[in-house]
Design a protein around this motif. Structure first.
Motif, PDB file in Angstrom:
ATOM      1  N   UNK A  64      10.186   0.841  -7.985  1.00  0.00           N
ATOM      2  CA  UNK A  64       9.784   1.920  -6.916  1.00  0.00           C
ATOM      3  C   UNK A  64       8.940   2.971  -7.344  1.00  0.00           C
ATOM      4  N   UNK A  65       7.688   3.299  -6.644  1.00  0.00           N
ATOM      5  CA  UNK A  65       6.778   4.223  -7.072  1.00  0.00           C
ATOM      6  C   UNK A  65       6.898   5.359  -5.978  1.00  0.00           C
ATOM      7  N   UNK A  66       7.204   6.656  -6.550  1.00  0.00           N
ATOM      8  CA  UNK A  66       7.216   7.946  -5.820  1.00  0.00           C
ATOM      9  C   UNK A  66       6.396   8.869  -6.159  1.00  0.00           C
ATOM     10  N   UNK A  67       5.888   9.558  -5.127  1.00  0.00           N
ATOM     11  CA  UNK A  67       5.293  10.931  -5.433  1.00  0.00           C
ATOM     12  C   UNK A  67       5.473  11.854  -4.428  1.00  0.00           C
ATOM     13  N   UNK A  68       5.233  13.190  -4.647  1.00  0.00           N
ATOM     14  CA  UNK A  68       5.569  14.106  -3.520  1.00  0.00           C
ATOM     15  C   UNK A  68       4.207  15.064  -3.428  1.00  0.00           C
ATOM     16  N   UNK A  69       4.084  15.350  -2.208  1.00  0.00           N
ATOM     17  CA  UNK A  69       3.085  16.391  -2.302  1.00  0.00           C
ATOM     18  C   UNK A  69       3.555  17.430  -0.970  1.00  0.00           C
ATOM     19  N   UNK A  70       2.556  18.642  -1.168  1.00  0.00           N
ATOM     20  CA  UNK A  70       2.840  19.532  -0.003  1.00  0.00           C
ATOM     21  C   UNK A  70       1.843  19.045   1.307  1.00  0.00           C
ATOM     22  N   UNK A  71       2.424  19.272   2.320  1.00  0.00           N
ATOM     23  CA  UNK A  71       1.709  18.775   3.496  1.00  0.00           C
ATOM     24  C   UNK A  71       0.421  19.255   3.735  1.00  0.00           C
ATOM     25  N   UNK A  87      -2.338  13.564  -2.209  1.00  0.00           N
ATOM     26  CA  UNK A  87      -1.009  13.007  -2.768  1.00  0.00           C
ATOM     27  C   UNK A  87      -0.829  13.457  -4.420  1.00  0.00           C
ATOM     28  N   UNK A  88       0.459  13.275  -4.688  1.00  0.00           N
ATOM     29  CA  UNK A  88       0.925  13.881  -6.010  1.00  0.00           C
ATOM     30  C   UNK A  88       0.817  12.511  -6.997  1.00  0.00           C
ATOM     31  N   UNK A 139       0.748  -1.321  -0.155  1.00  0.00           N
ATOM     32  CA  UNK A 139       0.146  -0.047   0.170  1.00  0.00           C
ATOM     33  C   UNK A 139       0.912   1.322  -0.098  1.00  0.00           C
ATOM     34  N   UNK A 140       0.276   2.486  -0.302  1.00  0.00           N
ATOM     35  CA  UNK A 140       1.440   3.492  -0.293  1.00  0.00           C
ATOM     36  C   UNK A 140       1.874   3.932   1.088  1.00  0.00           C
ATOM     37  N   UNK A 141       3.102   4.030   1.175  1.00  0.00           N
ATOM     38  CA  UNK A 141       3.698   4.359   2.512  1.00  0.00           C
ATOM     39  C   UNK A 141       3.938   5.636   2.650  1.00  0.00           C
ATOM     40  N   UNK A 142       3.336   6.196   3.665  1.00  0.00           N
ATOM     41  CA  UNK A 142       3.296   7.652   4.021  1.00  0.00           C
ATOM     42  C   UNK A 142       3.965   8.032   5.348  1.00  0.00           C
ATOM     43  N   UNK A 143       4.435   9.274   5.555  1.00  0.00           N
ATOM     44  CA  UNK A 143       4.800   9.680   6.807  1.00  0.00           C
ATOM     45  C   UNK A 143       6.419   9.235   7.152  1.00  0.00           C
ATOM     46  N   UNK A 144       7.025   8.791   6.143  1.00  0.00           N
ATOM     47  CA  UNK A 144       8.425   8.324   6.300  1.00  0.00           C
ATOM     48  C   UNK A 144       9.315   9.585   6.152  1.00  0.00           C
ATOM     49  N   UNK A 145       8.892  10.673   5.662  1.00  0.00           N
ATOM     50  CA  UNK A 145       9.747  11.705   5.221  1.00  0.00           C
ATOM     51  C   UNK A 145      11.144  11.139   4.993  1.00  0.00           C
TER      52      UNK A 145
END
Ligand code: ADP
Ligand code: MG
Ligand code: ZN
Length: 510
Positions: A230-237, A241-242, A187-193
């Motif tokens: 490896x899937x990667x996206x960026x979003x502003x806090x 999600x991007x 699943x998408x892994x969030x919050x790991x910064x």
């Protein structure tokens, strides 16, 4: 590289700076080629490295009328993988036909799974090392683990890069087509910064260790039996999600980390410049550590999935699944932490046992009563060396835990020293007999007779009068040269500490 940040006139953004403006979301798709004897749907050999197109038959070449039959060992393997990842196992599911055209796929469709994966909703806790020497445990949730077949292998010839662009022609080897493949999707892994790249790496490393312990695959990233996208996206806090990109070709653990990192930097530069991220596959390049654009990503509808009509559904008996649950070993990182704790060794010392491939044999020696220190010392040192020298696995070396225990006993009562012990192990490994028999036959006991040692010391002192003079003058460190000479004279069969004491006493007497 047409789409590098520099070429587009974008300002390069460092990883740390990217994190001040954006949160990364990552998702990992890992493919594991199973180590079954035969292929997924036919009886062709699934072994690696044969001459091209020698492991093929009407089924895996998809000749008209050939019918697939599912490989039971592959089903058993994937269920065990799903259980190790704390998934629910479907009681009934089907394979699905994924339609697309590519020359590495003789059928022009891949038999895979779509909306009915065999394992769903799992998780894996991974231990991520921190810069300060500590660690953080991150739970990665697993979306699905499904069964499919591998494609053939294309070799692009004639060009400078080995890539399709610039190649004169391509060769195809169907040996790999139809080898059982398991895809594990998080699943998408969030919050790991800032930890995102390290989490990705630690997750793939833990998966690799789990699969190896389960014995379902040889999980060699360099040979392609473990592959990671490896899937990667960026979003502003606080914002949605991007758009994600999916980076392929990530062929080592280090590359997994670098690929995520470089994609964070690249996407941040694009977003900073007011651009948009396209949903696409990208390729990672080991040499530059960066990714370049591949193809724009298909949507699921493009594949026209439908249930595979040539195969019966898979309906694993719950009792069988429970039986398989009993075969799941302790999670590798937890086992390592537990053993490091009971043996009182540091994470670094544990890592070196793992890297040397001797953790299992050290553990069984300890279970047989050898002290952890002795088991580690011999198996990570001399015995490993002897196994390598003979070209056998440590477990196949003819040295038992009882032999190690006996050698340790002889060392502690002063009958052997480490140097002699190495020769004893050599004899045992050669099949010259047990420890005592080898000591006897090779005459390897420590010389404990003071008289014999003293005469060797006197010879050495006489041969090096200047050294003798120095020792007499109080330079105790000079005794090392005499110790060395005595060890040489006795063929290493003396206790160096004892020789030193005797030398110092002897010098005073003379
Ligand atoms: P596909 O077949 O397109 O590769 P999958 O569902 O097999 O899609 O895998 C998509 C992967 O991307 C999953 O690991 C998922 O968690 C991850 N993912 C989905 N959305 C995002 C996002 N916005 N950012 C990063 N990763 C994502
Ligand atoms: Mg996918
Ligand atoms: Zn075949």
């Amino acid at each position: 590289m047409t789409d590098s940040t520099a070429a587009k006139g974008l300002t390069k953004v460092s990883f740390d700076e990217a994190l001040t403006r954006y949160d990364p979301v990552i998702g990992l798709e890992v493919h594991v080629e199973l180590g079954t004897n035969s292929k997924m749907f036919c009886s062709c050999s699934a072994s690696f490295g044969a001459d091209p197109n020698t492991h093929v038959c009407p089924v895996c070449l998809a000749l008209p009328g050939a019918m697939p039959v599912i490989n039971e060992v592959a089903v058993e393997s994937i269920i065990r993988m799903g259980l190790a990842l704390h998934c629910s196992i479907a009681t009934w599911c089907r394979m699905a036909r994924k339609n697309y055209f590519y020359p590495d796929m003789p059928k022009n469709f891949q038999i895979s799974q779509y909306d009915e994966p065999i394992c769903v909703d799992g998780w894996l806790d991974v231990v991520v090392p921190l810069d300060d020497g500590g660690s953080e445990t991150v739970r990665v949730e697993i979306e699905r683990v499904h069964l499919e077949e591998d494609t053939g292998k294309l070799t692009h010839a004639g060009g400078a890069t080995g890539r399709i662009h610039g190649a004169d022609y391509s060769l195809v080897d169907y040996n790999r087509a139809g080898i059982p493949l398991v895809e594990i999707v998080t699943k998408p892994v969030t919050g790991t910064r800032a930890l995102a790249p390290a989490v990705a790496k630690a997750y793939v490393a833990e998966l690799r260790d789990i699969m190896r312990d389960l014995g379902v695959s040889d999980v060699k990233m360099e040979e392609g039996s473990l592959r990671c996208d490896a899937n990667v996206s960026l979003h502003r806090s606080g914002e949605p999600w991007g758009t994600r990109t999916e980076t392929k070709n990530v062929n080592s653990l280090r590359s997994v980390e670098r690929a995520v990192r470089s994609e964070v930097e690249r996407q941040a530069a694009v977003l900073d410049g007011g651009g948009v991220i396209r949903q696409e596959t990208r390729h990672f390049h080991e040499d530059t550590g960066t990714t370049t654009s591949g193809r724009s990503k298909e949507e699921a509808e493009d594949y026209r999935y439908f249930p595979e009509p040539d195969l019966v559904p898979i309906a694993p008996d719950p009792a069988w699944v429970e039986e398989l649950r009993g075969t799941i070993p302790e999670q590798p990182s937890l086992r390592r932490a537990r053993l490091a704790d009971t043996w009182q060794i540091s994470p670094l010392e544990m890592e070196s046992l793992v890297n040397a491939g001797v953790l299992g044999i050290v553990e069984s020696a300890v279970n047989d009563g050898v002290t952890p220190d002795a088991a580690r010392k011999w198996w990570a040192g001399e015995l490993l060396r002897q196994a390598n020298e003979r070209g056998v696995a440590p477990a196949d070396l003819a040295v038992t835990s009882a032999d190690i225990a006996r050698v340790e006993q002889l060392i502690s009562d002063g009958s052997l020293n480490d140097q002699l012990a190495r020769q004893v192990f050599d004899g045992v490994a050669n099949g010259e007999g047990g420890v005592d028999a080898v000591v006897e036959a090779r005459g390897l006991g420590v010389v404990s007779d003071d008289g014999a040692l003293i005469s060797a010391i006197d010879d050495a002192l006489a041969a090096q009068p200047d050294v003798a003079q120095k020792i007499r003058g109080g330079k105790v460190a000079a005794a090392g040269a005499i110790v060395g000479a005595v060890m040489k004279a006795t063929g290493g069969r003396a206790d160096a500490g004892k020789v030193r004491e005797l030398i110092l006493a002897r010098v005073v007497e003379q």
